[in-house]
Write a protein that holds these residues in place. Structure first.
Motif, short mmCIF file in Angstrom:
data_model
loop_
_atom_site.label_atom_id
_atom_site.label_comp_id
_atom_site.label_asym_id
_atom_site.label_seq_id
_atom_site.Cartn_x
_atom_site.Cartn_y
_atom_site.Cartn_z
N ILE A 82 11.39 4.12 6.55
CA ILE A 82 10.56 3.89 5.59
C ILE A 82 10.96 2.91 4.40
N VAL A 83 10.01 2.59 3.81
CA VAL A 83 10.21 1.51 2.60
C VAL A 83 9.83 2.12 1.37
N VAL A 84 10.68 2.05 0.19
CA VAL A 84 10.52 2.78 -0.76
C VAL A 84 10.57 1.67 -1.86
N ALA A 85 9.65 1.56 -2.83
CA ALA A 85 9.53 0.82 -3.86
C ALA A 85 10.04 1.39 -5.03
N TYR A 86 10.89 0.99 -5.72
CA TYR A 86 11.62 1.52 -6.97
C TYR A 86 11.69 0.78 -8.20
N ALA A 134 0.77 -1.22 -0.06
CA ALA A 134 -0.02 -0.15 -0.09
C ALA A 134 0.71 1.29 -0.10
N GLY A 135 0.31 2.15 -0.70
CA GLY A 135 1.11 3.67 -0.89
C GLY A 135 1.35 4.12 0.51
N VAL A 158 9.21 11.36 -1.17
CA VAL A 158 10.84 11.17 -1.67
C VAL A 158 10.98 11.85 -2.86
N THR A 159 12.20 12.30 -3.02
CA THR A 159 12.74 13.07 -4.45
C THR A 159 14.21 12.17 -5.01
N ALA A 160 14.35 12.20 -6.17
CA ALA A 160 15.52 11.70 -6.73
C ALA A 160 16.15 12.46 -7.18
N GLU A 161 17.78 12.29 -7.45
CA GLU A 161 18.52 13.08 -8.13
C GLU A 161 19.74 11.99 -8.87
N ASP A 204 14.30 5.60 -16.91
CA ASP A 204 13.06 6.21 -16.23
C ASP A 204 13.06 5.51 -14.84
N LEU A 205 12.96 6.75 -13.82
CA LEU A 205 12.69 5.97 -12.28
C LEU A 205 11.44 6.42 -11.96
N THR A 206 10.85 5.17 -11.25
CA THR A 206 9.96 5.20 -10.48
C THR A 206 10.08 5.04 -8.87
N LEU A 207 9.46 5.94 -7.96
CA LEU A 207 9.78 5.78 -6.52
C LEU A 207 8.13 6.05 -5.93
N ARG A 208 8.02 4.98 -5.22
CA ARG A 208 6.71 4.85 -4.54
C ARG A 208 7.08 4.61 -2.99
N PRO A 209 6.82 5.41 -1.99
CA PRO A 209 6.83 5.01 -0.60
C PRO A 209 5.68 4.02 -0.37
N VAL A 210 6.11 2.84 0.20
CA VAL A 210 5.10 1.92 0.47
C VAL A 210 5.09 1.46 2.06
N LEU A 211 4.04 0.80 2.70
CA LEU A 211 3.85 0.32 3.80
C LEU A 211 5.17 -0.69 4.39
#
Length: 410
Positions: free
Chosen positions: A316-320, A266-267, A273-276, A365-372
């Motif tokens: 936290i946990v980040v799905a990438y 779950a989100g 989060v941001t990415a560089e 292309d990067l996708t970041l999504r903090p998850v539970l």
């Protein structure tokens, strides 16, 4: 020895000889006295009986149950309805929720006294969100139109899609999970123990074809039938409550367990989060290497600000996922995706290695999504199991008093 003998007179009454100086016999006077007493006894008996009757009637008038006033009867019925909610293992509510801005939503929720809520929030045709609250966390899911009605921007709703999101518990500014917990709602229906707040008999409503009087206490009006709440209204809610049996609540928990277990994906909207990308990270020497710095910032729903103090964020946990496109074609690189555990307030580095042939060009292309995450989802499963036990105990042990200090009877 000589004995004087009375001589009978002509009337037959005995007498002594007057010459002997003996008094005449008084038998006629004695008979008259007895006759007078015999005449008085019925009156004495009657007076005693009347006194006993008056005493009995007086005692009955003093000790007989006094007829209750309509308000007193309403208080008793309201107390019964309150205890029924407090002792219910769970309730099924259907009805309407109204917000401050004139918006409204339909509710269809099952809420247990263990503190778990599940059901739907309906903002209109095609605008339905699922709603789940467990362990103090609330999760919702729906389509784009439902998300927009729930308060997201069109852009955010587009990005979310059908994803399950950790969200605030409030719906139209009302914390429905907390407000509809049966025990909490039960205590709101009427005055607490020892309180003399007025209970007002209000207008009747038609329920199942029958006219039912409303009883108002504070801002809540309850429509009662045989000491059970059949409808409950306040400025925000208009509900039809239906008690759930202990077996129904147990089944409810069993059905929820797989859903709660799957909340690791779950989100988590309480983190941002941001990415560089590292400069020149896409240059290849023997192989290509992509390096990205991820920065996280807590965005909790409720905050406590202390001047000059920045609290640390929990991990936290980040799905990438890094999608590598080579000469316009997306190349599969499973090793460039996964989950990253990092500080809730801090940075972490993501790296991805891939091969690039002569003359080829790559784009990432990067996708970041903090998850539970798995750990927090497992904690919610444990909270669900604890709530199931609490609901089972509530079905076995009931309260007979509205006092919050009261202990249940088992």
């Amino acid at each position: 020895m000589t004995t004087d003998r009375p001589v009978a007179d002509q009337s037959g009454n005995a007498s002594t000889d007057p010459a002997r100086g003996t008094a005449t016999d008084s038998a006629p006077e004695t008979v008259a006295m007895v006759t007078d007493r015999g005449r008085r006894w019925p009156w004495i008996t009657l007076l005693v009986v009347v006194a006993l009757v008056v005493a009995a009637v007086t005692a009955w008038l003093v000790t007989r149950p006094q007829a209750k006033s309509p308000e007193a009867a309403a208080r008793d019925d309201l107390k019964s309805a309150q205890l029924a909610l407090i002792n219910a293992p769970g309730m099924h509510y259907t009805g309407q929720l109204s917000g401050k801005d004139g918006k409204s939503a339909g509710l269809d929720l099952r809420v247990t006294n263990g503190g778990v809520t599940s059901g739907t929030i309906d903002y209109g045709s095609g605008k339905t969100l699922t709603y789940l609250s467990v362990g103090g966390k609330t999760f919702t899911r729906g389509g784009k139109d439902a998300w927009i009605a729930h308060g997201l921007t069109a852009e955010a709703a587009e990005q979310v899609g059908n994803e399950v999101l950790l969200r605030p518990a409030t719906v139209l500014d009302v914390d429905v999970a907390a407000k509809l917990k049966p025990e909490s709602l039960g205590r709101r229906l009427g005055p607490g123990p020892g309180q003399s707040d007025p209970v007002i008999l209000g207008a009747a409503a038609l329920i199942d074809g029958h006219s039912v009087d409303g009883v108002t206490s504070g801002s809540v009006t309850t429509y009662l039938v045989s000491g059970r709440a059949r409808r409950i209204t306040d400025p925000n809610l208009d509900l039809t409550p239906t008690p759930m049996t202990a077996d129904e609540v147990a089944q409810f928990y069993r059905e929820l367990r797989p859903e709660v277990t799957a909340l690791d994906n779950a989100g988590d909207t309480e983190a941002s989060v941001t990415a560089e990308f590292a400069p020149g990270s896409d240059r290849c020497v023997l192989f290509c290497f992509e390096s990205i710095t991820v920065t996280s910032t807590p965005t909790p729903f409720a905050t406590v600000n202390i001047p000059g103090v920045t609290p640390p964020g929990d991990d936290i946990v980040v799905a990438y996922d890094m999608a590598i496109t080579i000469n316009g074609v997306v190349a599969p690189h499973p090793e460039c995706g996964g989950v990253l555990q990092m500080p809730g307030r801090g940075t972490a580095t993501l790296q991805c290695r891939f091969d690039l042939g002569p003359g080829q060009h790559a784009h990432t292309d990067l996708t970041l999504r903090p998850v539970l995450g798995r750990t927090r989802a497992d904690a919610l499963v444990a909270a669900l199991d604890t709530a199931a036990k609490q609901s089972g105990d509530r079905a076995k042990c009931t309260f007979t008093s509205l006092s919050e200090a009261a202990t249940p009877r088992c």
